[in-house]
Design a protein around this motif. Structure first.
Motif: not given
Length: 293
Positions: A232-240
């Motif tokens: 359950n790794r930390d992530i950053v989700l960048a959209k559009e």
């Protein structure tokens, strides 16, 4: 927009790089280039053939990933001065060209035609044409068509010039908060679940920040696999990114997946994943704080 033939004649007479070759307008003839749309090219008179005796140059040009203002002055100049633009999508690139009043002829170069079209473009460069290679967004060759043409140009000893600009991967990385001094770009993982999980297994112990791309219809499945394989790794989700509906979501992978399940997933996504080494440090820091309390 119609071509301004007077200014275009002047451009060709001086050459794509300001070369001081002059020719009488009466000695010029325009003809269609095979494989291009609405494409007219200038043939010099015999007294100016030295201009076309040289080989052309292929420019790898970065274009905006959304906001059309994210283009460099140099990129605009190159797109105006070259003889031909090889675009992933002619329709898409026409919009960019129209916005900046660029009238350079366009031809398609994409994953469907790159094997035969690359040979055509190489021959045109050998004959002296300067060509700009562009993808629909960002830098050609990074999860976009382009790398094959670059290799063919190298084999043919054609000059290659990068024209750098915006990059979705680096833009997302810059606001991730994860390590930016060491990272690995992986791009799109496989569409097939089994192969995708095997690809993720190779990243399980990767200490560097990981950059991924994903299509909207596969995003939830990919992130679910990511959480199961990498933890359950930390992530950053960048959209559009740079567009009207730009959005950035941060948190553990499973929390991000949960937040997506009740929404319609649309747009283009860049996923930044915290490296394994940093994840261990984060867990250790949390455990230390708990023990002190």
């Amino acid at each position: 927009m119609p071509l301004n033939w007077h200014s275009d004649e002047m451009k060709f007479a001086w050459g794509a790089h300001g070369r001081n070759e002059q020719a009488a307008a009466s000695s010029r003839l325009y003809f269609n280039i095979s494989g291009t749309r609405d494409c007219r090219h200038l043939v010099m008179g015999s007294h100016t053939l030295d201009h076309r005796a040289r080989q052309g140059t292929i420019y790898v040009v970065s274009t905006p990933i959304g906001n059309l203002e994210d283009i460099t002055l140099r990129a605009m100049r190159i797109l105006r001065e070259v003889d031909l633009i090889a675009a992933e999508s002619v329709v898409h690139t026409k919009k960019l060209c129209a916005y900046y009043h660029i009238t350079t002829p366009l031809t398609s170069y994409n994953s469907h035609n790159q094997r035969y079209k690359g040979r055509i473009l190489i021959e045109k460069a050998k004959s002296g044409l300067d060509i700009a290679l562009v993808s629909d967004a960002g830098t050609p060759g990074l999860s976009d068509p382009g790398s094959m043409l670059v290799r063919e140009a190298i084999d043919a000893h054609i000059a290659l010039v990068p024209v750098p600009g915006v990059s979705a991967s680096l833009a997302a990385l810059s606001i991730s908060g994860f390590h930016t001094d060491r990272f690995v770009f992986r791009g799109f993982l496989s569409r097939k679940k089994g192969k995708r999980r095997r690809e993720l297994e190779t990243l399980k112990d990767e200490p560097r920040t990981i950059i991924l791309f994903e299509a909207p219809h596969r995003l939830v499945k990919m992130l679910t696999d990511l959480a199961e394989v990498l933890g359950n790794r930390d992530i950053v989700l960048a959209k559009e990114m740079t567009k009207m509906f730009e959005q950035v979501v941060r948190g553990p992978a499973l929390e991000v997946v949960s937040s997506l399940k009740d929404t319609t997933v649309k747009g283009e996504y860049t996923v930044i994943v915290n490296g394994r080494e940093e994840e261990k440090k984060s867990i250790s820091a949390i455990d230390n704080c708990r023990s002190e309390n």
